[in-house]
Design a protein around this motif. Structure first.
Motif, PDB file in Angstrom:
ATOM      1  N   HIS A 102      25.358   1.463  56.253  1.00  0.00           N
ATOM      2  CA  HIS A 102      25.503   2.535  55.264  1.00  0.00           C
ATOM      3  C   HIS A 102      26.337   3.677  55.837  1.00  0.00           C
ATOM      4  O   HIS A 102      27.263   4.179  55.185  1.00  0.00           O
ATOM      5  N   LEU A 103      26.015   4.075  57.059  1.00  0.00           N
ATOM      6  CA  LEU A 103      26.741   5.170  57.699  1.00  0.00           C
ATOM      7  C   LEU A 103      28.209   4.831  57.909  1.00  0.00           C
ATOM      8  O   LEU A 103      29.102   5.632  57.601  1.00  0.00           O
ATOM      9  N   LEU A 104      28.473   3.629  58.418  1.00  0.00           N
ATOM     10  CA  LEU A 104      29.864   3.224  58.651  1.00  0.00           C
ATOM     11  C   LEU A 104      30.641   3.093  57.348  1.00  0.00           C
ATOM     12  O   LEU A 104      31.826   3.411  57.293  1.00  0.00           O
TER      13      LEU A 104
ATOM     14  N   LEU B 207      36.651  10.264  55.245  1.00  0.00           N
ATOM     15  CA  LEU B 207      37.655  10.769  56.189  1.00  0.00           C
ATOM     16  C   LEU B 207      38.291  12.055  55.681  1.00  0.00           C
ATOM     17  O   LEU B 207      38.525  12.999  56.443  1.00  0.00           O
ATOM     18  N   GLN B 208      38.577  12.104  54.382  1.00  0.00           N
ATOM     19  CA  GLN B 208      39.143  13.314  53.786  1.00  0.00           C
ATOM     20  C   GLN B 208      38.187  14.491  53.972  1.00  0.00           C
ATOM     21  O   GLN B 208      38.587  15.604  54.321  1.00  0.00           O
TER      22      GLN B 208
ATOM     23  N   ASP C 187      34.775   3.091  68.364  1.00  0.00           N
ATOM     24  CA  ASP C 187      36.024   2.377  68.128  1.00  0.00           C
ATOM     25  C   ASP C 187      36.650   2.635  66.747  1.00  0.00           C
ATOM     26  O   ASP C 187      37.762   3.164  66.650  1.00  0.00           O
ATOM     27  N   LEU C 188      35.933   2.309  65.691  1.00  0.00           N
ATOM     28  CA  LEU C 188      36.531   2.350  64.348  1.00  0.00           C
ATOM     29  C   LEU C 188      36.839   3.763  63.885  1.00  0.00           C
ATOM     30  O   LEU C 188      37.955   4.054  63.425  1.00  0.00           O
ATOM     31  N   TRP C 189      35.862   4.647  63.962  1.00  0.00           N
ATOM     32  CA  TRP C 189      36.033   5.993  63.415  1.00  0.00           C
ATOM     33  C   TRP C 189      37.128   6.777  64.129  1.00  0.00           C
ATOM     34  O   TRP C 189      37.976   7.380  63.456  1.00  0.00           O
TER      35      TRP C 189
END
Length: 205
Positions: A95-97, A106-107, A170-172
């Motif tokens: 959910h968080l990811l 991100l915006q 990694d992703l964020w």
């Protein structure tokens, strides 16, 4: 310099404006969204829109806070207070990811950073409406899991923060710094499983 957030006037078309803005921001992001398009989708005049939100950033942050509340409520509803830690943590991580890696998420982060000096309370409002709610629910779950002998945690607050950071691995950072434009489900699975494995290796009873 005045750093206080201007007071937002609410009226009978406030929710209508907010829902229209949410639809446009989710599709076009902050920069791509125009006031004309927001007013059109909301079904109000530009004058009405400006009477509620004289600044597009204020409108975005109101939508962001509302969306964050919605996300946190969904996360709260999702958490099974009696579920096994691996099951609950995996659901929370996904959910968080999902929110953090979304265009809207991100915006929202970028606007909070960009406006931190001009409107420092915007970031605090965002944190209080979402991350703090999610952290509180995790802590509540940890307390129950510790009582059942499923987890061994002394500092609940630190453990909740650590789990949130593990989910960003990694992703964020790659998305925030523009190294990549999107992430795959396989990449999300990798981070989710890694976050849960590391957390359970440290705190599993």
């Amino acid at each position: 310099m005045n750093t206080q957030r201007p007071t937002i006037r609410k009226g009978r078309k406030f929710d209508q404006v907010l829902e229209g803005a949410r639809s446009v921001f989710l599709v076009d992001g902050f920069e791509g969204a125009s006031v004309d398009q927001i007013a059109k989708v909301a079904g109000v005049s530009k004058a009405t829109l400006y009477s509620y939100f004289p600044d597009k950033r204020l409108l975005f942050m109101e939508v962001a806070a509302s969306e964050c509340c919605r996300q946190s409520r969904a996360a709260v509803d999702m958490i099974n207070g009696c579920g096994h830690p691996r099951e609950v943590l995996e659901q929370a991580a996904r959910h968080l990811l999902g929110f953090l890696t979304s265009t809207f998420g991100l915006q929202m982060f970028r606007i909070c950073v960009a406006e931190s000096e001009r409107f420092p309370d915007l970031g605090r409002q965002f944190y209080a409406s979402g991350p703090m709610v999610m952290k509180g629910e995790l802590i509540h779950y940890f307390e129950g899991a510790v009582a059942r002998g499923e987890l061994a945690i002394d500092d609940m607050h630190l453990a909740a923060d650590q789990f949130g950071e593990l989910c960003k691995a990694d992703l964020w950072p790659r998305l925030v710094f523009g190294v990549t434009d999107s992430v795959s489900q396989a990449e999300i699975n990798r981070v989710v499983h890694g976050a849960v494995d590391v957390f359970m290796a440290r705190y599993g009873a």
